[in-house]
Design a protein around this motif. Structure first.
Motif, short mmCIF file in Angstrom:
data_model
loop_
_atom_site.label_atom_id
_atom_site.label_comp_id
_atom_site.label_asym_id
_atom_site.label_seq_id
_atom_site.Cartn_x
_atom_site.Cartn_y
_atom_site.Cartn_z
N SER A 51 23.10 38.57 9.18
CA SER A 51 23.21 38.33 10.66
C SER A 51 23.99 39.84 10.80
N GLY A 52 23.63 40.32 12.09
CA GLY A 52 24.23 41.26 12.46
C GLY A 52 24.90 41.14 13.91
N GLY A 53 25.90 41.79 14.45
CA GLY A 53 26.59 41.47 15.38
C GLY A 53 27.28 42.90 16.24
N LEU A 54 27.25 42.78 17.56
CA LEU A 54 28.09 43.71 18.16
C LEU A 54 29.20 43.20 19.31
N GLY A 91 32.38 47.17 18.82
CA GLY A 91 32.60 46.69 17.37
C GLY A 91 31.15 46.54 16.89
N ALA A 92 31.13 46.54 15.69
CA ALA A 92 29.91 46.01 14.93
C ALA A 92 30.06 45.38 13.47
N GLY A 93 29.27 44.92 13.06
CA GLY A 93 29.32 44.04 11.83
C GLY A 93 27.97 43.67 11.12
N LEU A 94 28.05 43.45 9.73
CA LEU A 94 26.97 42.93 9.23
C LEU A 94 27.41 41.76 8.28
N TYR A 95 26.60 40.64 8.09
CA TYR A 95 27.32 39.46 7.31
C TYR A 95 26.07 38.74 6.75
N ASP A 130 39.95 57.79 13.64
CA ASP A 130 39.76 57.27 12.21
C ASP A 130 39.70 55.78 12.39
N PHE A 131 38.34 55.14 12.41
CA PHE A 131 38.39 54.08 12.65
C PHE A 131 38.81 52.92 11.27
N HIS A 132 38.83 51.75 11.50
CA HIS A 132 39.02 50.92 10.19
C HIS A 132 37.95 50.26 9.71
N ILE A 133 37.72 50.29 8.50
CA ILE A 133 36.55 49.38 8.18
C ILE A 133 37.07 48.28 7.35
N PHE A 134 36.38 47.22 7.46
CA PHE A 134 36.77 45.72 6.56
C PHE A 134 35.54 45.26 6.05
N ILE A 135 35.71 45.01 4.79
CA ILE A 135 34.72 44.47 3.83
C ILE A 135 35.37 43.21 3.15
N THR A 136 34.58 42.13 3.15
CA THR A 136 34.91 40.91 2.60
C THR A 136 33.91 40.25 1.86
N SER A 137 34.13 39.33 1.07
CA SER A 137 33.28 38.60 0.28
C SER A 137 34.24 37.53 -0.37
N GLY A 138 33.38 36.26 -0.60
CA GLY A 138 33.73 34.97 -1.22
C GLY A 138 32.79 34.27 -1.78
N VAL A 139 33.40 33.33 -2.54
CA VAL A 139 32.40 32.42 -3.24
C VAL A 139 32.99 30.90 -3.15
N VAL A 140 32.30 29.80 -3.40
CA VAL A 140 32.59 28.61 -3.40
C VAL A 140 32.22 27.91 -4.92
N LEU A 141 33.12 27.40 -5.55
CA LEU A 141 33.01 26.96 -6.92
C LEU A 141 33.14 25.54 -6.99
N ASP A 142 32.34 24.66 -7.37
CA ASP A 142 32.75 23.05 -7.73
C ASP A 142 33.29 23.04 -8.98
N MET A 143 34.62 22.54 -9.02
CA MET A 143 35.42 22.21 -9.85
C MET A 143 35.27 20.81 -10.57
N SER A 144 35.03 19.88 -9.41
CA SER A 144 34.53 18.37 -9.80
C SER A 144 33.93 18.20 -8.39
#
Length: 236
Positions: A51-54, A91-95, A130-144
């Motif tokens: 996804s890309g957004g403005l 603002g702009a972003g990629l996901y 000096d603009f701010h840059i945010f980088i994020t990442s995550g994962v879902v793990l099944d424990m049970s």
């Protein structure tokens, strides 16, 4: 800080539209404004979506410099008046996401930071931002079958300051109750709790305790979240 946002999808979920209203106050600084957002997404694999957004908006930035406490010289011209100015925001972003993983990068305000805005108002000189840059990442793990572990990270970077990271981990029980903790490097530790009341309604609460030298000036902060989804699809 108060923020209200509404978003949805059109054109067979290929185009997203949204709007955000916000009011943010920190000391003698105040920022009130709105953002309109548009995004599009494409399937890049069987389960992967890119996804890309403005975002476009306006921000009213105000500083009440006459209200600064304990001014060294009450007649100091640097604190003799208040300032208020409307500024455009972009603002702009990629996901990228699958049903088990996500990663994204964004620049919420390409044009200028608040400090650069105040400098422009007081001096009339346009300086580099000096603009701010945010980088994020995550994962879902099944424990049970009933327990899911959701670790994630958020990196925040701007020139002239060290990179800051939010290290988060949430545990979801039966997709109904979420409990978690977060550590913000050099700044705070956070406790979080969420409740999926029904497929549409989610409530959340977080409390952070400052670990830096700023803990002499505050007792932590509270965050409340209320989200309602119109439709039958539940997303966690």
């Amino acid at each position: 800080t108060t923020s209200v946002s509404v978003d949805g999808a059109i054109n067979d979920n290929k185009v997203g539209l949204g709007i955000q209203l916000y009011d943010d106050r920190l000391g003698v600084e105040k920022a009130t404004g709105f953002n309109a957002m548009v995004s599009t997404r494409v399937h890049v694999s069987e389960k992967g979506v890119l996804s890309g957004g403005l975002s476009f908006g306006m921000m009213n930035y105000r500083t009440d410099l006459t209200q600064v406490p304990n001014r060294f010289t009450p007649g100091d011209p640097a604190f003799s008046q208040n300032y208020s100015k409307w500024m455009a925001t972009i603002g702009a972003g990629l996901y990228y996401n699958t049903d088990r993983f996500y990663a994204g990068v964004s620049v919420p305000n390409i044009l200028r930071t608040r400090i650069a805005t105040l400098d422009l108002i007081t001096s009339g000189i346009q300086k580099a931002n000096d603009f701010h840059i945010f980088i994020t990442s995550g994962v879902v793990l099944d424990m049970s079958d009933e327990v899911k572990l959701k670790p994630s990270v958020l990196l925040k970077a701007v020139s002239g300051a060290p990179v800051q990271a939010d290290l988060n981990c949430n545990v979801w029980l039966r997709d109904v109750i979420g409990l978690g903790a977060s550590y913000r490097t050099g700044d705070a530790i956070v406790g979080m709790a969420e409740l999926q009341v029904n497929p549409q309604l989610r409530l959340g609460y977080a409390y952070d305790v400052t670990t830096s030298q700023l803990n002499s000036f505050n007792r932590g902060s509270h965050e409340l979240m209320f989200r309602f989804e119109f439709g039958r699809n539940k997303t966690i």
